[in-house]
Structure formats: structure tokens, C-alpha cells
Design an enzyme around this catalytic site. Structure first.
Site: not given
Ligand SMILES: *Cc1c(COP(=O)(O)O)cnc(C)c1O
Length: 412
Positions: A238, A273, A275-276, A312, A341-342, A370
Site C-alpha cells: 500500500g 507486499e 505492488g504499486r 484507473r 464509446c463510454e 495497475y
Molecule cells: C494489492 C495487494 C497488495 C499490494 O498493494 P499496493 O498498493 O500495490 O502496494 C498487497 N497485498 C495484498 C493482499 C493485496 O491485495
């Protein structure tokens, strides 16, 4: 590193106009060294803890080349489907560094994951715990699990990406864990060694993170007093990025001084964890201006890329900077819209931008996370290509779908 140098938009050492000459528009570009810098920065943030697994949330961007970079850097994977597991392993990742999250794990996904010997299942419900236990028993295995708890802390982010408050589908409440403690303890083929959380995405304030870890600390004591032996904590991802360059990104200083210190005190094995954070700012979506349409006082820049390529903005009201490849002195205000077309197919309304005209290209910045991974064939548009840039070199890491690719699985 995507940014202007002498008013020319560069990706590392490459003038993006050169890429637009070589590759069919629209296409995604990624800065390899930017991703590597982000990985190294986060490793450094966690470096004072003894036992840490940084597991990349594969759903943010799952191209094999990018997963290989993660695996090569010793980054594990947080997956939400067996497809992500198989892609990470295909890219050279080790099963022992995979944690499996998600609320709807199927029997087949569970069985295959046990066969592969992944590190851990992050359990999201009591019936899931029972299901994993039954399958493990059949396979004569004992598998490691974490319970995802919902710490009920508001992450102060968009409602569609808030996950850690009561009333969304993720995790199990401490009340439910308490009511089912005996059941959970009776499941001999799973070993609950960890509690996990993931309170939301695109957080910039790190205080909710700290509050949630503090709540987890209490939960862990509670759960241990019910007879479990929790040795690990998974704090989720997150970490927010700077979509708007006037805003601040995730407050890593505060995170380091409060959350990391608290984790150090707790003296558990830690998983995180992200991601972004690893890929968002490293990527951009390059699109061509098909038309400039002036209508009742508005000026539309109609692009060849749309919400099927990057959803997004339409889905989460997200903000992304949009930059011309060459910055000029004159500016104008544009509605940047796509071909779908939206009415929700737009990237920005009334956005000031240096003067652009038909056949120019623009870059939607910070589109690496994403972005491609949420793209679709909506409006029968082929999935677009992904290009990696490494200093003065560029290469395709995913080919654009052809028309034939797009219809290959259809039966007439
Ligand atoms: C999507 C997700 C993440 C990653 O979130 P980011 O905002 O991209 O860092 C980590 N853990 C879980 C369980 C997720 O569903």
C-alpha cells in the site's frame, strides 16, 4: 526515470519520440533502472530488521521480464491466483518466497500451491481454513498459513482501494478468530504461524500503517493467549506514490522511525507486499493525438489509447500527469479522452498542457502499476505492447496482440 531534459521527455537516456517512431501506438514503456532503484530503496528501509521477505504484489504488473527482475533481486511474490504463481516461477522466482492472498482460492489453486510448496497461504475466511486443511490432509501435508485480520484502521485512501475497515470483504475479525479458535486449532494439517494485514493501497500517510501494526501487536498477544504460536507478521503493501508531483509520496521517514522500530520491538519474521510502489512511477503509457476537436468552448485531445489500456482514471478517479513529448512555451487546456464509446473514457478534464496538435504523442505518466495488468480487449482493441528501457537501449517485453491473437479462442 521518466522526465524532461531540455524540454524533451526522456526515459532514461532515450528520447521517447524515437520510441514512438519504432513502436506502434499506443504502447507502455518502463524504466528498468527506476524499478531497480525502488527495489533497493525499499530493501534499505527494511534493512534494520533481521528476517524480512519483501514479496512483490504481482497483480500490479505481471510481465515476465519484470517478474524476472524481482526474482533476480531476491524479491518474493504476493499472489492472488495460481496464474500469478506460475508466472513468477516461470520468471525464475522460488515457490518458497510466495505468499498466496485472495478471498476466493479454489480447490485446484490450493492443491497446486501445496504441490509447489509455496511459503504460505494468507487465509481470508474460516471456510477457507477448513478447505486448505482438508486438501492438505488428502495430500498428507502440513501447510503454513497466516490469518489475514482486518485491523479496522482507515488508510485514508480512495474507498475502492480501502481494505482494512469493517464492512469490506477482506480478512477475518478478531471476534471471529476468537469464536473459532478451537476449530482453527483442531485443523491438524495447517499451521497458523502468522497474522497478516493489508489496509489499503496508495497510502501517503504512514500513521494508519503504524496504528494498524500496533493493533496487530495486540491481536498477536490475544491470539497467542488462545493457544497459537505466532512467529510472523505480514504487514501488506500500500505504499503510495506521487501521481501528482505537487503532492507528497508515502512518508518513509515516519514509517522508518515508527513502524520499523515497532516491528523491531515485536521481534517477529516480517513480510511486506509492495505492488504499486515498485512499478508505478517507472511506467508510462504513450499515446498519439488522433484529433483535436473544439466544441462549445472545450478542446478535446482525442487519443488512440483509452480506458481499456489504462482504467484507473475511469474506475478510481485517479490522477495522472499527461505530458507532451516536447514541451513548448504556449499552453492550452484540454480534455484528454480516448476512443472507447463510454463517457468515462477520459484521462483528464480541462488540464493545462503545452500546445499539442494532431499526430503529436503524449505520455500518461506513472502508469506502470495497475496499468497494463488491468487492460482488456474492450471495443475489440488488441492488448498493446510493453517496452523496457535500460539506459540507451530499448526492447519489447510484450508484443502487441494481433487481430488473430485476439480472436484465437473464439469459436464461430
Ligand atoms: C494489492 C495487494 C497488495 C499490494 O498493494 P499496493 O498498493 O500495490 O502496494 C498487497 N497485498 C495484498 C493482499 C493485496 O491485495
Amino acid at each position: 526515470m521518466i522526465g524532461y531534459k531540455d524540454n524533451i521527455l526522456m526515459c532514461e537516456d532515450i528520447d521517447i519520440r524515437e520510441l514512438a517512431e519504432v513502436y506502434d501506438s499506443p504502447f507502455y514503456i518502463y524504466s528498468k533502472n527506476d524499478i531497480l532503484n525502488k527495489i533497493r530503496f525499499l530493501k534499505d528501509i527494511f534493512s534494520s530488521l533481521d528476517n524480512v521477505l519483501i514479496a512483490y504484489a504481482v497483480k500490479a504488473e505481471n510481465n515476465l521480464s519484470i517478474l524476472k527482475m524481482m526474482a533476480d533481486e531476491g524479491i518474493g511474490a504476493d499472489v492472488v491466483s495460481i496464474g500469478e504463481t506460475l508466472k513468477y516461477i516461470k520468471a525464475g522466482g522460488k515457490a518458497e518466497n510466495i505468499v498466496f492472498s485472495g478471498v476466493a482460492k479454489t480447490e485446484e489453486e490450493i492443491r497446486k500451491s501445496i504441490e509447489l510448496n509455496i511459503k504460505r497461504f494468507n487465509i481470508e475466511s474460516i471456510p477457507e481454513a477448513v478447505r486448505i486443511n482438508n486438501i492438505a490432509k488428502e495430500m498428507k501435508k502440513r501447510v503454513k498459513c497466516s490469518i489475514r485480520v482486518n485491523p479496522n484502521v482507515d488508510a485514508h485512501t480512495h474507498e475502492k482501494i480501502t481494505t482494512g475497515v469493517t464492512g469490506n470483504k477482506f480478512g477475518i475479525s478478531i471476534k471471529t478468530i476468537r469464536e473459532n479458535a478451537n476449530l482453527l486449532k483442531s485443523l491438524d494439517n495447517i499451521s497458523i504461524e502468522s497474522l497478516s494485514m493489508h489496509i489499503g493501497s496508495q497510502m501517503t500517510d504512514s500513521e494508519p500503517f503504524y496504528k494498524a501494526i500496533l493493533a496487530m501487536k495486540d491481536f498477536i498477544n490475544d491470539v497467542n493467549s488462545m493457544g497459537f504460536n505466532i512467529t510472523d507478521i505480514d504487514i501488506g503493501g500500500g505504499y503510495g506514490v506521487r501521481y501528482d508531483k505537487n503532492s507528497s509520496g508515502f512518508d518513509f521517514e515516519h514509517f522508518k522511525s515508527k513502524s520499523i522500530n515497532l516491528l523491531k520491538e515485536m521481534n517477529l519474521n516480517v513480510t511486506t507486499e509492495p505492488g504499486r510502489y515498485f512499478v508505478a512511477e517507472s511506467g508510462a503509457l504513450i499515446m498519439r493525438v488522433e484529433y483535436i476537436k473544439e466544441e462549445l468552448g472545450r478542446k478535446y485531445a482525442i487519443l488512440d489509447g483509452g480506458m481499456n489500456d489504462y482504467i484507473r482514471v475511469a474506475m478510481y478517479d485517479a490522477y495522472n500527469d499527461i505530458c507532451p513529448l516536447v514541451k513548448k512555451e504556449n499552453v492550452s487546456n484540454y480534455d484528454f479522452v480516448g476512443p472507447i464509446c463510454e463517457s468515462s473514457d477520459f484521462f483528464a478534464y480541462n488540464r493545462e498542457c503545452s500546445f499539442i496538435e494532431e499526430a503529436d504523442y503524449v505520455a500518461l505518466l506513472d502508469a506502470g502499476a495497475y496499468g497494463f495488468s488491468m487492460s482488456s480487449n474492450y471495443n475489440s482493441r488488441p492488448l498493446i505492447s510493453q517496452i523496457m528501457v535500460d539506459k540507451d537501449k530499448h526492447y519489447v517485453i510484450r508484443k502487441r496482440q494481433t487481430f488473430e491473437d485476439m480472436i484465437a479462442n473464439e469459436i464461430i
